[in-house]
Structure formats: C-alpha cells, structure tokens
Design an enzyme around this catalytic site. Structure first.
Site, PDB file in Angstrom:
ATOM      1  N   GLU A 134       0.823  -1.207   0.000  1.00  0.00           N
ATOM      2  CA  GLU A 134       0.000   0.000   0.000  1.00  0.00           C
ATOM      3  C   GLU A 134       0.856   1.255   0.000  1.00  0.00           C
ATOM      4  O   GLU A 134       0.663   2.157  -0.818  1.00  0.00           O
ATOM      5  CB  GLU A 134      -0.939   0.009   1.209  1.00  0.00           C
ATOM      6  CG  GLU A 134      -2.117  -0.931   1.095  1.00  0.00           C
ATOM      7  CD  GLU A 134      -3.124  -0.718   2.207  1.00  0.00           C
ATOM      8  OE1 GLU A 134      -3.562   0.439   2.394  1.00  0.00           O
ATOM      9  OE2 GLU A 134      -3.460  -1.690   2.917  1.00  0.00           O
ATOM     10  N   HIS A 167     -11.225  -0.106  -0.035  1.00  0.00           N
ATOM     11  CA  HIS A 167     -11.466  -1.332   0.722  1.00  0.00           C
ATOM     12  C   HIS A 167     -12.828  -1.978   0.439  1.00  0.00           C
ATOM     13  O   HIS A 167     -13.075  -3.094   0.888  1.00  0.00           O
ATOM     14  CB  HIS A 167     -11.395  -1.054   2.230  1.00  0.00           C
ATOM     15  CG  HIS A 167     -10.014  -0.759   2.747  1.00  0.00           C
ATOM     16  ND1 HIS A 167      -9.484   0.511   2.762  1.00  0.00           N
ATOM     17  CD2 HIS A 167      -9.068  -1.581   3.280  1.00  0.00           C
ATOM     18  CE1 HIS A 167      -8.276   0.481   3.281  1.00  0.00           C
ATOM     19  NE2 HIS A 167      -7.989  -0.768   3.597  1.00  0.00           N
TER      20      HIS A 167
END
Length: 278
Positions: A134, A167
């Site tokens: 990430e 997400h």
C-alpha cells in the site's frame, strides 16, 4: 524537480481502483465457492498490489528521470527518517490502543482484551505485506499527487475518502474481517470508515516530517495493523481507539497549522517542493 513533472492524481487513482477492484471482485466470487480458497487468496494478493503497480506505471511512464530518482531515494535512504520520530512511528498506535483498552475495561468490558490474540502469528505475513504494498503506492506517488493539486489538508481528507472506498470489495469477501463488520453492528461498520481519517492524518504527518520516507510510512502502517491484530480487542474498544487517534490527530494538526493549512498549492507536482523537514 528539474524537469517540472506534473503529477496526475486522477490517472493514478483510476488505475489503482481498476487494478485492485477487478481481482478483488474475483476473490469475493471464489470466496463463496467450495474448495476455491486458494484462488480467492491469490486474487486478494493480486489486488493488494494495485497501489504499488499503479505507482510504478505512473513513475516509469512519466519520462521524468528526477521522479524516478526521487522514488528510489525515498525508498532506499533510511537517513531520511528523523531519529526523534522513531518512538512515534513504532509506539503511538499501541500506546493509543492500551489507553483505549483501559478505558473500555473501566466501563465494564472484559480485561481479556489485554491478552495476545491466538491468531496473531498467522496474520504476520499480511501485516507485513499489506502496509508495504500500500505505502509503496500511496506514499510512493498517490499522496504527493493529491498534495500537489489540493494542498495538504484537502489532500489528506480526499485521500481518506479514496482509501476507504478502496477497501469496499473486501466487505463482500466471505470470512473476511470487513465482511464480519458488514454483518455486525452499523456502528462498528461506520467506525471502520471513520478510523481511516485519523490514520491518514497521522500517516501523512509521519511521512512528510520524515522527509517523505516511504519506509517511515510503511513502518507506521505496520504498527497500526499489528496493534489492531495483536490483542483480543473488542469492536467496542476499537471505536474508543478511533476516538483517541482522532484526538491525537487534532493535537497534531493544531501544533502544525502552517503545515496542514498551507496557503497555496505546492508547485507543479515538483517533488522538490516536498523535500526537507516540513
């Protein structure tokens, strides 16, 4: 930056969502199929690479030697990390959770929350890989691209929204943490999205105050994830944890007003504009 590269946040985040949501959609589908757990996990891993792969594509297709050098320097040069911030990077999240758990116990919740989680060891690979992939993307290209266009505070809040949306496919993945929240209290579900805000504020504070060190961001992200998984923490307590981190974020913003509320945009996407101790 010598060649005046202009960041392209719209292109970057569009690419991230395609590279992540597509494989995670397949992962969600396979998660409901018998004996397909391996395929589901593989697609989860592929989607996790999205921010990093998108950053590599944007950087290496930019035609900017300075942008490429800047990325390598921020990834390799550990001297960018200021020694005084190391305790913050490693201990802020666990200390905040300890305080939150103590408050939770004080209002009648179980003290078993201070015990280590039995499944922590099995989560270690994802605790290492997820923050690494990430942050190689978010701090490798994404956040700088937003800040160059919007300024620090607006960019941080916008990133919070984008990060939370990123997400979303995980909520449809069977037997996943986010899927469990989806089937629990709406308050706990909302807390997941709210918790992204202080996480983004503190992550950016650590990142820029450490000369845009990608490693500093990775370590702070790892500390957050490891803390969330290490103990038998109830969702009720995680709501308190979000509140504590929000309070800390407000203090950080108040103590760094000029930094968070910069008056003008930071140049033409120049990495040089982001260099140094902010």
């Amino acid at each position: 930056m010598g060649d005046s590269y202009r960041y392209k946040p719209l292109s970057y985040f569009a690419l991230v969502f395609v590279l992540t949501w597509a494989p995670w959609s397949f992962a969600a589908y396979y998660s409901y199929q018998r004996a397909m757990e391996l395929y589901s996990n593989l697609f989860v891993l592929v989607g996790l690479l999205g921010p990093f792969v998108a950053a590599l594509i944007m950087i290496w297709s930019s035609g900017s030697r300075d942008l490429k050098h800047d990325f390598k320097r921020r990834l390799i040069d550990l001297r960018l990390i200021r020694p005084g911030y190391i305790p913050v990077i490693l201990l802020l999240a666990p200390l905040a959770l300890f305080l939150s758990t103590w408050l939770s116990v004080e209002v009648g919740r179980t003290a078993d929350q201070f015990r280590l989680s039995g499944g922590f060891a099995t989560m270690l690979p994802i605790i290492v890989l997820a923050p690494t992939f990430e942050e190689l993307g978010w701090r490798g290209y994404g956040m700088d691209s937003l800040r160059a266009k919007f300024g620090m505070m607006k960019a941080t809040l916008l990133f919070s929204v984008l990060w939370a949306m990123w997400h979303v496919p995980l909520f449809f993945l069977d037997h996943n943490y986010q899927h469990g929240l989806w089937n629990s209290s709406p308050i706990y579900l909302a807390n997941f999205f709210v918790s992204v805000i202080p996480a983004a504020i503190l992550m950016n504070w650590v990142y820029y105050k450490n000369n845009r060190s990608i490693v500093a961001a990775i370590l702070f992200h790892m500390a957050l994830d490891a803390t969330a998984e290490a103990f038998q923490t109830e969702q009720f307590t995680k709501c308190i944890w979000t509140g504590v981190l929000l309070f800390i974020s407000i203090l950080v913003i108040a103590g760094n007003r000029a930094f968070f509320f910069e008056e003008k945009k930071r140049g033409l996407g120049s990495a040089c504009a982001f260099s140094g101790n902010e």
